[in-house]
Design an enzyme around this catalytic site. Sequence first.
Site, short mmCIF file in Angstrom:
data_model
loop_
_atom_site.label_atom_id
_atom_site.label_comp_id
_atom_site.label_asym_id
_atom_site.label_seq_id
_atom_site.Cartn_x
_atom_site.Cartn_y
_atom_site.Cartn_z
N HIS A 45 -5.30 -93.52 12.86
CA HIS A 45 -6.52 -92.72 12.30
C HIS A 45 -6.08 -90.94 13.01
O HIS A 45 -5.70 -90.09 12.55
CB HIS A 45 -7.58 -92.92 12.35
CG HIS A 45 -7.91 -93.69 13.03
ND1 HIS A 45 -8.05 -94.66 14.11
CD2 HIS A 45 -9.62 -93.42 13.27
CE1 HIS A 45 -8.63 -94.56 14.91
NE2 HIS A 45 -9.60 -94.47 13.94
N PHE A 100 -11.61 -99.50 21.95
CA PHE A 100 -13.84 -99.46 22.16
C PHE A 100 -13.85 -99.58 20.73
O PHE A 100 -13.21 -99.64 19.66
CB PHE A 100 -13.60 -97.42 22.26
CG PHE A 100 -13.71 -96.99 21.43
CD1 PHE A 100 -12.17 -96.56 21.66
CD2 PHE A 100 -13.86 -96.49 20.71
CE1 PHE A 100 -11.35 -95.51 20.74
CE2 PHE A 100 -13.15 -95.24 20.01
CZ PHE A 100 -11.77 -94.87 20.05
N TYR A 106 -15.72 -100.92 17.51
CA TYR A 106 -13.98 -101.86 16.72
C TYR A 106 -12.70 -101.96 16.48
O TYR A 106 -12.87 -102.58 15.57
CB TYR A 106 -14.54 -101.38 15.16
CG TYR A 106 -16.23 -101.47 14.60
CD1 TYR A 106 -16.79 -102.38 13.93
CD2 TYR A 106 -16.17 -99.67 14.42
CE1 TYR A 106 -18.48 -101.73 13.60
CE2 TYR A 106 -18.03 -99.39 14.34
CZ TYR A 106 -18.41 -100.47 13.43
OH TYR A 106 -20.07 -100.04 13.40
N ASP A 107 -12.07 -101.71 17.76
CA ASP A 107 -11.32 -102.24 17.65
C ASP A 107 -10.32 -103.72 17.83
O ASP A 107 -9.38 -104.05 17.17
CB ASP A 107 -10.45 -101.53 18.81
CG ASP A 107 -10.19 -100.36 19.20
OD1 ASP A 107 -10.10 -99.36 18.12
OD2 ASP A 107 -10.29 -99.52 19.65
N ASP A 133 -14.88 -86.86 13.48
CA ASP A 133 -15.36 -87.45 13.44
C ASP A 133 -14.87 -88.72 12.56
O ASP A 133 -13.62 -88.69 12.39
CB ASP A 133 -16.29 -87.13 12.93
CG ASP A 133 -17.52 -87.60 12.21
OD1 ASP A 133 -18.45 -88.03 12.75
OD2 ASP A 133 -18.14 -88.37 10.91
N SER A 134 -15.04 -90.28 12.46
CA SER A 134 -14.06 -91.35 12.53
C SER A 134 -14.61 -92.10 12.16
O SER A 134 -16.74 -92.30 12.07
CB SER A 134 -12.79 -91.44 13.52
OG SER A 134 -13.97 -91.39 14.43
N GLY A 186 -14.38 -92.98 24.32
CA GLY A 186 -13.01 -93.63 24.28
C GLY A 186 -12.68 -92.51 23.86
O GLY A 186 -10.81 -92.94 23.78
N LYS A 244 -1.91 -99.03 21.14
CA LYS A 244 -2.90 -98.39 20.22
C LYS A 244 -2.33 -96.79 19.41
O LYS A 244 -2.16 -96.68 18.70
CB LYS A 244 -3.98 -98.88 20.59
CG LYS A 244 -4.64 -98.57 19.50
CD LYS A 244 -6.99 -98.37 20.03
CE LYS A 244 -7.24 -97.23 18.83
NZ LYS A 244 -8.44 -97.02 19.45
P1 ITT Z 1 -18.69 -88.18 19.00
O1 ITT Z 1 -20.24 -88.52 17.74
O2 ITT Z 1 -19.41 -87.61 20.28
O3 ITT Z 1 -18.15 -87.61 18.94
P2 ITT Z 1 -19.75 -90.72 18.28
O4 ITT Z 1 -19.76 -92.05 19.05
O5 ITT Z 1 -21.03 -90.75 17.84
O6 ITT Z 1 -19.18 -90.09 19.47
P3 ITT Z 1 -18.62 -91.33 15.35
O7 ITT Z 1 -19.98 -90.91 14.57
O8 ITT Z 1 -17.39 -90.60 14.98
O9 ITT Z 1 -18.61 -90.89 16.74
O10 ITT Z 1 -18.66 -92.55 15.28
C1 ITT Z 1 -17.19 -93.33 14.39
C2 ITT Z 1 -17.20 -94.05 15.33
O11 ITT Z 1 -16.70 -95.26 14.97
C3 ITT Z 1 -17.28 -94.44 16.99
O12 ITT Z 1 -18.63 -94.63 17.28
C4 ITT Z 1 -16.27 -95.94 17.05
O13 ITT Z 1 -16.80 -96.79 16.71
C5 ITT Z 1 -15.50 -96.23 16.09
N1 ITT Z 1 -14.33 -95.79 16.06
C6 ITT Z 1 -13.62 -94.85 15.59
N2 ITT Z 1 -12.69 -94.75 15.67
C7 ITT Z 1 -12.48 -95.10 16.17
C8 ITT Z 1 -10.81 -96.84 16.83
O14 ITT Z 1 -9.92 -95.25 17.29
N3 ITT Z 1 -11.27 -97.56 17.43
C9 ITT Z 1 -12.25 -98.59 16.91
N4 ITT Z 1 -13.49 -98.02 17.00
C10 ITT Z 1 -13.27 -96.40 16.28
#
Ligand code: ITT
Length: 206
Positions: free
Chosen positions: A192, A164, A166-167, A77-78, A20, A187
């Site tokens: 963010h 993807f 929590y959208d 990281d998000s 995503g 979107k």
């Molecule tokens: P990478 O570390 O490889 O980038 P990850 O999925 O493990 O992948 P994170 O540790 O940053 O990444 O986890 C952030 C989670 O937050 C991510 O798996 C999503 O489920 C959620 N998330 C972040 N941005 C989002 C968005 O725009 N929409 C929905 N969910 C989001």
Amino acid sequence: MTERRKLPPGRLVAATHNQGKVKELSDLLGAAGFMAVSAKELGLPEPEETADTFRGNAELKALAAAKTAGQPALADDSGLACDGLAGAPGIYSARWAGPEKDFSAAMQKVEDGLKVETTSDGEVDRRASFVCVLSLAWPDGHVESFEGIVRGQLVWPPRGDQGFGYDPIFVPEGETETFGEMLADKKLPLTHRAIAFQKLKDYLAG
Ligand code: ITT
């Protein structure tokens, strides 16, 4: 004064294993004149996220990718920070979905948590933020980080099958649809991720 780094347009490593994010970062990078090459395409390892902040984890992912690839890398990281859960799941947003990456279960966990926190007058605090830190690292260890936050409300049940993570439970401020109901073109500019990316572009533009 610290040196302001330049980044010539061209290929840039998008240091994420989340499909995503790869899609959204590729779209943002493409519009800015870069071509994203994903961590998976380069066979880059997925570092353990040992930091306790978004920024710490974004920087360790970007630095690991830049050093291994020998070229600049952008990491994200998000996560979702819920006011009613004191900021959870936050940096644990991916981990709440478990090894199977089951986001239906993760969203249910958020909703169950909010219900537990319901006040005696039946109020549930549905305010939340999506937070993103983008870190751009160079192979010599230099790193720059940029944060984007979008505020919104959590809804239940989940709505929409776009996007993807929590959208489907997040409605950004000023909108009625969840991120899960919005097409990608609608979107992305509201996210963010786009807010953080604009700061990165401003930095590169000097
Ligand atoms: P990478 O570390 O490889 O980038 P990850 O999925 O493990 O992948 P994170 O540790 O940053 O990444 O986890 C952030 C989670 O937050 C991510 O798996 C999503 O489920 C959620 N998330 C972040 N941005 C989002 C968005 O725009 N929409 C929905 N969910 C989001």
